[in-house]
Scaffold this motif. Structure first.
Motif, PDB file in Angstrom:
ATOM      1  N   ALA A  27       0.834  -1.207   0.000  1.00 48.04           N
ATOM      2  CA  ALA A  27       0.000   0.000   0.000  1.00 48.04           C
ATOM      3  C   ALA A  27       0.868   1.256   0.000  1.00 48.04           C
ATOM      4  CB  ALA A  27      -0.935  -0.003   1.210  1.00 48.04           C
ATOM      5  N   GLY A  28       1.918   1.251   0.818  1.00 50.61           N
ATOM      6  CA  GLY A  28       2.825   2.401   0.849  1.00 50.61           C
ATOM      7  C   GLY A  28       3.491   2.635  -0.493  1.00 50.61           C
ATOM      8  N   LEU A  29       3.883   1.544  -1.133  1.00 49.47           N
ATOM      9  CA  LEU A  29       4.481   1.665  -2.459  1.00 49.47           C
ATOM     10  C   LEU A  29       3.450   2.193  -3.463  1.00 49.47           C
ATOM     11  CD1 LEU A  29       6.912   1.263  -4.299  1.00 49.47           C
ATOM     12  CD2 LEU A  29       6.192  -1.128  -4.595  1.00 49.47           C
ATOM     13  N   GLY A  30       2.221   1.723  -3.339  1.00 52.29           N
ATOM     14  CA  GLY A  30       1.158   2.202  -4.220  1.00 52.29           C
ATOM     15  C   GLY A  30       0.901   3.689  -4.056  1.00 52.29           C
ATOM     16  N   PHE A  31       0.828   4.146  -2.800  1.00 53.03           N
ATOM     17  CA  PHE A  31       0.643   5.578  -2.540  1.00 53.03           C
ATOM     18  C   PHE A  31       1.826   6.379  -3.097  1.00 53.03           C
ATOM     19  CE2 PHE A  31      -2.358   4.444   1.002  1.00 53.03           C
ATOM     20  CZ  PHE A  31      -3.435   5.156   0.516  1.00 53.03           C
ATOM     21  N   ALA A  32       3.043   5.856  -2.906  1.00 51.88           N
ATOM     22  CA  ALA A  32       4.229   6.565  -3.394  1.00 51.88           C
ATOM     23  C   ALA A  32       4.216   6.667  -4.918  1.00 51.88           C
ATOM     24  CB  ALA A  32       5.496   5.859  -2.912  1.00 51.88           C
ATOM     25  N   ILE A  33       3.850   5.583  -5.584  1.00 54.80           N
ATOM     26  CA  ILE A  33       3.790   5.601  -7.045  1.00 54.80           C
ATOM     27  C   ILE A  33       2.693   6.555  -7.510  1.00 54.80           C
ATOM     28  CG2 ILE A  33       3.223   4.214  -9.084  1.00 54.80           C
ATOM     29  CD1 ILE A  33       4.711   1.872  -7.670  1.00 54.80           C
ATOM     30  N   TYR A  34       1.550   6.532  -6.822  1.00 58.09           N
ATOM     31  CA  TYR A  34       0.460   7.457  -7.162  1.00 58.09           C
ATOM     32  C   TYR A  34       0.943   8.906  -7.087  1.00 58.09           C
ATOM     33  CZ  TYR A  34      -3.773  10.232  -6.627  1.00 58.09           C
ATOM     34  OH  TYR A  34      -4.735  11.199  -6.757  1.00 58.09           O
ATOM     35  N   GLU A  35       1.593   9.248  -5.987  1.00 59.40           N
ATOM     36  CA  GLU A  35       2.084  10.615  -5.806  1.00 59.40           C
ATOM     37  C   GLU A  35       3.190  10.940  -6.814  1.00 59.40           C
ATOM     38  OE1 GLU A  35       1.041  13.146  -3.938  1.00 59.40           O
ATOM     39  OE2 GLU A  35      -0.587  11.975  -3.115  1.00 59.40           O
ATOM     40  N   LEU A  36       4.020   9.955  -7.127  1.00 59.84           N
ATOM     41  CA  LEU A  36       5.086  10.153  -8.101  1.00 59.84           C
ATOM     42  C   LEU A  36       4.508  10.537  -9.467  1.00 59.84           C
ATOM     43  CD1 LEU A  36       8.086   9.927  -8.948  1.00 59.84           C
ATOM     44  CD2 LEU A  36       7.659   7.493  -9.347  1.00 59.84           C
ATOM     45  N   VAL A  37       3.510   9.785  -9.901  1.00 62.20           N
ATOM     46  CA  VAL A  37       2.892  10.056 -11.196  1.00 62.20           C
ATOM     47  C   VAL A  37       2.123  11.378 -11.155  1.00 62.20           C
ATOM     48  CG1 VAL A  37       1.185   9.232 -12.867  1.00 62.20           C
ATOM     49  CG2 VAL A  37       2.815   7.625 -11.841  1.00 62.20           C
ATOM     50  N   ALA A  38       1.375  11.613 -10.061  1.00 61.04           N
ATOM     51  CA  ALA A  38       0.580  12.840  -9.941  1.00 61.04           C
ATOM     52  C   ALA A  38       1.467  14.086  -9.907  1.00 61.04           C
ATOM     53  CB  ALA A  38      -0.297  12.783  -8.693  1.00 61.04           C
ATOM     54  N   SER A  39       2.683  13.935  -9.406  1.00 62.45           N
ATOM     55  CA  SER A  39       3.586  15.088  -9.310  1.00 62.45           C
ATOM     56  C   SER A  39       4.333  15.360 -10.611  1.00 62.45           C
ATOM     57  CB  SER A  39       4.615  14.851  -8.202  1.00 62.45           C
ATOM     58  OG  SER A  39       5.576  13.887  -8.611  1.00 62.45           O
TER      59      SER A  39
END
Length: 123
Positions: A27-39
């Motif tokens: 889940a943490g990796l998923g959130f990090a990837i989400y934020e990475l792409v969104a940024s």
């Protein structure tokens, strides 16, 4: 190399703790990837994604090694990270980034406490 045997009373709490830790790390990796792409692939989010990937590798390693105390430490570390993520969610006023990390932090902490108690009882 021999894989250490776990005491019978530790097996279920170990599996639960490792399971919770793996889910939390994913889940943490998923959130990090989400934020990475969104940024737009912001540099700071690249670092966060890398660190999240390390937590996943640690969770897998303690599972393979059957390291009960390693599982406790990994779960406790992820619980701490998720508490910090909850605070960041509060600052951002984003319900998803408040509730999800808080639930994961509580699950990680509870499983780590359960496993540590069972390890001490089995001695």
């Amino acid at each position: 190399m021999d894989i250490p045997a776990l005491a019978p009373s530790v097996v279920v709490p170990f599996r639960v703790t490792v399971g919770v830790t793996l889910v939390t790390a994913f889940a943490g990796l998923g959130f990090a990837i989400y934020e990475l792409v969104a940024s737009g692939w912001g540099e700071s989010f690249l670092y966060a994604t890398g660190r999240s990937l390390v937590f996943l590798f640690v969770a897998i390693a303690v599972s393979i090694a059957r390291s009960a105390w390693g599982a406790v430490l990994a779960a406790a570390a992820l619980a701490t990270v998720n508490v910090i993520d909850t605070v960041i969610g509060v600052i951002r006023a984003d319900a998803l980034f408040i509730v999800a990390p808080l639930v994961l932090a509580l699950a990680s902490a509870a499983s780590a406490l359960w496993l540590s108690r069972e390890i001490r009882r089995s001695r």
